[in-house]
Motif scaffolding. Structure first.
Motif, PDB file in Angstrom:
ATOM      1  N   UNK A 103      53.231  16.511 -22.209  1.00  0.00           N
ATOM      2  CA  UNK A 103      52.168  15.578 -21.518  1.00  0.00           C
ATOM      3  C   UNK A 103      51.745  14.355 -22.233  1.00  0.00           C
ATOM      4  N   UNK A 104      52.093  13.081 -22.003  1.00  0.00           N
ATOM      5  CA  UNK A 104      51.744  12.128 -22.734  1.00  0.00           C
ATOM      6  C   UNK A 104      50.394  11.581 -22.108  1.00  0.00           C
ATOM      7  N   UNK A 105      49.506  10.822 -22.621  1.00  0.00           N
ATOM      8  CA  UNK A 105      48.323  10.525 -22.521  1.00  0.00           C
ATOM      9  C   UNK A 105      48.378   9.061 -22.847  1.00  0.00           C
ATOM     10  N   UNK A 106      47.977   7.995 -21.796  1.00  0.00           N
ATOM     11  CA  UNK A 106      48.007   6.538 -22.135  1.00  0.00           C
ATOM     12  C   UNK A 106      47.058   6.437 -22.949  1.00  0.00           C
ATOM     13  N   UNK A 107      47.289   5.345 -24.151  1.00  0.00           N
ATOM     14  CA  UNK A 107      46.245   5.155 -24.923  1.00  0.00           C
ATOM     15  C   UNK A 107      45.006   4.231 -24.412  1.00  0.00           C
ATOM     16  N   UNK A 108      43.983   4.601 -24.516  1.00  0.00           N
ATOM     17  CA  UNK A 108      42.781   4.029 -23.833  1.00  0.00           C
ATOM     18  C   UNK A 108      42.366   4.518 -22.570  1.00  0.00           C
ATOM     19  N   UNK A 128      45.258  24.083 -10.089  1.00  0.00           N
ATOM     20  CA  UNK A 128      46.217  24.856 -10.855  1.00  0.00           C
ATOM     21  C   UNK A 128      47.292  24.431 -11.651  1.00  0.00           C
ATOM     22  N   UNK A 129      47.949  23.421 -11.107  1.00  0.00           N
ATOM     23  CA  UNK A 129      48.812  22.651 -11.868  1.00  0.00           C
ATOM     24  C   UNK A 129      48.384  22.010 -13.024  1.00  0.00           C
ATOM     25  N   UNK A 130      47.145  21.577 -13.033  1.00  0.00           N
ATOM     26  CA  UNK A 130      46.529  20.781 -14.143  1.00  0.00           C
ATOM     27  C   UNK A 130      46.460  21.555 -15.229  1.00  0.00           C
ATOM     28  N   UNK A 131      46.305  22.915 -15.256  1.00  0.00           N
ATOM     29  CA  UNK A 131      46.188  23.908 -16.452  1.00  0.00           C
ATOM     30  C   UNK A 131      47.506  24.002 -17.172  1.00  0.00           C
ATOM     31  N   UNK A 132      48.816  23.421 -16.527  1.00  0.00           N
ATOM     32  CA  UNK A 132      49.905  23.547 -17.008  1.00  0.00           C
ATOM     33  C   UNK A 132      50.243  22.353 -18.011  1.00  0.00           C
ATOM     34  N   UNK A 133      50.029  22.434 -19.415  1.00  0.00           N
ATOM     35  CA  UNK A 133      50.157  21.352 -20.211  1.00  0.00           C
ATOM     36  C   UNK A 133      51.381  21.279 -20.767  1.00  0.00           C
ATOM     37  N   UNK A 153      53.332  10.572 -16.171  1.00  0.00           N
ATOM     38  CA  UNK A 153      54.990  11.267 -15.832  1.00  0.00           C
ATOM     39  C   UNK A 153      55.832  10.906 -16.865  1.00  0.00           C
ATOM     40  N   UNK A 154      56.724  11.566 -16.890  1.00  0.00           N
ATOM     41  CA  UNK A 154      57.872  11.242 -17.779  1.00  0.00           C
ATOM     42  C   UNK A 154      58.664  10.048 -17.730  1.00  0.00           C
ATOM     43  N   UNK A 155      57.964   9.301 -18.659  1.00  0.00           N
ATOM     44  CA  UNK A 155      58.673   7.717 -18.598  1.00  0.00           C
ATOM     45  C   UNK A 155      59.473   7.284 -20.032  1.00  0.00           C
ATOM     46  N   UNK A 156      60.472   7.622 -20.152  1.00  0.00           N
ATOM     47  CA  UNK A 156      61.206   7.612 -21.471  1.00  0.00           C
ATOM     48  C   UNK A 156      61.447   5.947 -21.470  1.00  0.00           C
ATOM     49  N   UNK A 157      61.408   5.210 -20.585  1.00  0.00           N
ATOM     50  CA  UNK A 157      62.019   3.712 -20.786  1.00  0.00           C
ATOM     51  C   UNK A 157      60.770   2.959 -21.410  1.00  0.00           C
ATOM     52  N   UNK A 191      58.940  14.055  -3.034  1.00  0.00           N
ATOM     53  CA  UNK A 191      58.413  13.257  -4.279  1.00  0.00           C
ATOM     54  C   UNK A 191      57.791  12.044  -3.731  1.00  0.00           C
ATOM     55  N   UNK A 192      56.708  11.700  -3.136  1.00  0.00           N
ATOM     56  CA  UNK A 192      56.212  10.504  -2.810  1.00  0.00           C
ATOM     57  C   UNK A 192      55.791   9.541  -4.018  1.00  0.00           C
ATOM     58  N   UNK A 193      55.957  10.376  -5.324  1.00  0.00           N
ATOM     59  CA  UNK A 193      55.698   9.654  -6.494  1.00  0.00           C
ATOM     60  C   UNK A 193      56.674   9.337  -7.328  1.00  0.00           C
ATOM     61  N   UNK A 194      58.032   9.734  -6.868  1.00  0.00           N
ATOM     62  CA  UNK A 194      58.919   9.990  -7.491  1.00  0.00           C
ATOM     63  C   UNK A 194      59.116  11.364  -8.288  1.00  0.00           C
ATOM     64  N   UNK A 195      60.394  11.571  -9.258  1.00  0.00           N
ATOM     65  CA  UNK A 195      60.407  12.670 -10.006  1.00  0.00           C
ATOM     66  C   UNK A 195      59.144  12.848 -10.748  1.00  0.00           C
ATOM     67  N   UNK A 196      58.606  14.199 -10.902  1.00  0.00           N
ATOM     68  CA  UNK A 196      57.527  14.547 -11.930  1.00  0.00           C
ATOM     69  C   UNK A 196      57.881  15.751 -12.581  1.00  0.00           C
ATOM     70  N   UNK A 197      57.632  15.783 -13.823  1.00  0.00           N
ATOM     71  CA  UNK A 197      58.095  17.157 -14.552  1.00  0.00           C
ATOM     72  C   UNK A 197      56.851  17.956 -15.032  1.00  0.00           C
ATOM     73  N   UNK A 198      55.884  17.280 -15.287  1.00  0.00           N
ATOM     74  CA  UNK A 198      54.850  18.203 -15.795  1.00  0.00           C
ATOM     75  C   UNK A 198      53.575  18.625 -14.840  1.00  0.00           C
ATOM     76  N   UNK A 199      53.192  19.436 -15.117  1.00  0.00           N
ATOM     77  CA  UNK A 199      52.010  20.057 -14.059  1.00  0.00           C
ATOM     78  C   UNK A 199      50.890  19.017 -13.951  1.00  0.00           C
ATOM     79  N   UNK A 200      50.360  18.483 -15.112  1.00  0.00           N
ATOM     80  CA  UNK A 200      49.211  17.652 -15.088  1.00  0.00           C
ATOM     81  C   UNK A 200      49.654  16.339 -14.119  1.00  0.00           C
ATOM     82  N   UNK A 201      50.816  15.704 -14.332  1.00  0.00           N
ATOM     83  CA  UNK A 201      51.127  14.498 -13.449  1.00  0.00           C
ATOM     84  C   UNK A 201      51.054  15.060 -12.023  1.00  0.00           C
TER      85      UNK A 201
END
Length: 217
Positions: free
Chosen positions: A199-204, A13-18, A210-214, A111-121
């Motif tokens: 949502x950002x996809x890693x190249x390759x 369900x969450x994966x549909x939220x881009x 997740x949101x990684x502005x760094x 948050x066992x993976x840390x803060x996540x903002x988008x549904x796909x992550x």
């Protein structure tokens, strides 16, 4: 008790939220019915009650509020007791309310993976918990500027200079979350909060990150 199938359904369900609309908040806890063993003086209950009523220092709430009323006939069971487990995943709102739950002596995991903002992550996190597959060394990368080891599935709070230590910390929290959600003890409360995020996809790789502005583009 949550099953892997249920976690997979939440993830799908969450994966549909881009892309998520700003400030979408759904209060999951309404006023307790008569006889409910919930103290109205705890910080957690005060915070959730304020959200439900839309009170925020006299300012109109900039969010969508969906009222949830308890069933009156037949009487509803208590919505929340100290024997329940509470799971929080998503934005910093989950982190903060999860801290309130823990400080109020509830059994809470946040948050066992840390803060996540988008549904796909968030969906990827839930699927990983459901599968119980530990992370591998080759799933970690090194930050091009700081040199710290990191995972694209995780918040930067997991970053560190020692690759093995980062991997151990990530897998410890993964297994703790799986045990928390699938063990026999009663589990009734799950809070999934979304934030404003692209949502950002890693190249390759093609996997949502997740949101990684760094990290550099």
């Amino acid at each position: 008790m949550l099953t892997s199938r249920y976690l997979g359904t939440m993830a799908t369900t969450l994966a549909r939220t881009r892309r998520v609309s700003p400030r979408l908040a759904i209060p999951f806890l309404s006023a307790p019915p008569p006889g409910a063993r919930v103290s109205t003086t705890t910080p957690l209950v005060r915070a959730l009650s304020g959200i439900r009523s839309g009170r925020r220092s006299g300012i109109d709430p900039f969010r969508t509020i969906i009222p949830v009323e308890p069933r009156r006939s037949p009487p509803s069971p208590p919505l929340l007791t100290y024997s329940d487990r509470m799971f929080f995943i998503g934005s910093c709102f989950s982190d903060n309310v999860g801290k309130l739950a823990s400080s109020s002596k509830f059994s809470a995991l946040r948050n066992p993976f840390g803060v996540q903002y988008n549904g796909s992550s968030i969906a990827r996190c839930l699927r990983r918990i459901a599968d119980g597959e530990p992370y591998r060394i080759d799933e970690l990368g090194r930050h091009p500027t700081t040199g710290l080891w990191h995972s694209l599935d995780h918040h930067s709070r997991y970053d560190g200079p020692e690759r093995d230590a980062v991997l151990e910390s990530i897998n410890d929290d993964l297994f703790e979350a799986r045990d928390f959600l699938t063990s026999g003890r009663r589990f009734r409360q799950a809070y999934v909060t979304l934030g404003s995020a692209y949502v950002f996809d890693a190249i390759g790789g093609g996997d949502p990150s997740p949101r990684r502005p760094d990290l550099p583009p």
